[in-house]
Design a protein around this motif. Structure first.
Motif, PDB file in Angstrom:
ATOM      1  N   ALA A  23      18.856  73.430 -17.840  1.00  0.00           N
ATOM      2  CA  ALA A  23      18.686  73.824 -19.238  1.00  0.00           C
ATOM      3  C   ALA A  23      17.490  74.756 -19.384  1.00  0.00           C
ATOM      4  CB  ALA A  23      18.516  72.589 -20.118  1.00  0.00           C
ATOM      5  N   ASP A  24      16.408  74.462 -18.676  1.00  0.00           N
ATOM      6  CA  ASP A  24      15.214  75.307 -18.731  1.00  0.00           C
ATOM      7  C   ASP A  24      15.461  76.666 -18.074  1.00  0.00           C
ATOM      8  OD1 ASP A  24      13.832  73.347 -20.082  1.00  0.00           O
ATOM      9  OD2 ASP A  24      12.757  72.629 -18.304  1.00  0.00           O
ATOM     10  N   VAL A  25      16.229  76.694 -17.005  1.00  0.00           N
ATOM     11  CA  VAL A  25      16.569  77.961 -16.353  1.00  0.00           C
ATOM     12  C   VAL A  25      17.346  78.840 -17.332  1.00  0.00           C
ATOM     13  CG1 VAL A  25      17.997  79.016 -14.541  1.00  0.00           C
ATOM     14  CG2 VAL A  25      16.500  77.090 -13.991  1.00  0.00           C
ATOM     15  N   ASP A  26      18.296  78.243 -18.039  1.00  0.00           N
ATOM     16  CA  ASP A  26      19.087  78.989 -19.015  1.00  0.00           C
ATOM     17  C   ASP A  26      18.205  79.510 -20.152  1.00  0.00           C
ATOM     18  OD1 ASP A  26      21.892  79.688 -20.006  1.00  0.00           O
ATOM     19  OD2 ASP A  26      21.046  78.605 -21.727  1.00  0.00           O
ATOM     20  N   LEU A  27      17.304  78.667 -20.651  1.00  0.00           N
ATOM     21  CA  LEU A  27      16.388  79.089 -21.711  1.00  0.00           C
ATOM     22  C   LEU A  27      15.513  80.247 -21.236  1.00  0.00           C
ATOM     23  CD1 LEU A  27      15.129  78.737 -24.500  1.00  0.00           C
ATOM     24  CD2 LEU A  27      13.620  77.006 -23.496  1.00  0.00           C
ATOM     25  N   ALA A  28      15.025  80.175 -20.023  1.00  0.00           N
ATOM     26  CA  ALA A  28      14.189  81.250 -19.474  1.00  0.00           C
ATOM     27  C   ALA A  28      14.966  82.562 -19.395  1.00  0.00           C
ATOM     28  CB  ALA A  28      13.668  80.862 -18.100  1.00  0.00           C
ATOM     29  N   LYS A  29      16.245  82.498 -19.062  1.00  0.00           N
ATOM     30  CA  LYS A  29      17.057  83.718 -19.018  1.00  0.00           C
ATOM     31  C   LYS A  29      17.168  84.358 -20.401  1.00  0.00           C
ATOM     32  CE  LYS A  29      19.822  82.737 -14.942  1.00  0.00           C
ATOM     33  NZ  LYS A  29      21.192  82.569 -14.419  1.00  0.00           N
TER      34      LYS A  29
END
Length: 60
Positions: A23-29
């Motif tokens: 979820a954090d990886v997606d938010l960072a993108k």
């Protein structure tokens, strides 16, 4: 359903992701501009064209 980041099975708590990490990886993108939604507004199209023309006139 599989996680859109890593492909593992999703966890109910983090759906549609499998973990907080994904979820954090997606938010960072989203935050760094890797994802974007194209605009169809005329003023955006005009600014994109004028920005491109200015960059072509500048020496490298």
């Amino acid at each position: 359903m599989s996680c859109p980041i890593c492909g593992e099975d999703t966890a109910t708590r983090f759906r549609p992701f499998c973990s907080k990490r994904c979820a954090d990886v997606d938010l960072a993108k989203w935050l760094n501009g890797s994802y974007s939604v194209p605009s169809q507004r005329e003023e955006d199209l005009e600014s994109d064209v004028s920005d491109g023309a200015e960059s072509q006139r500048r020496p490298h």
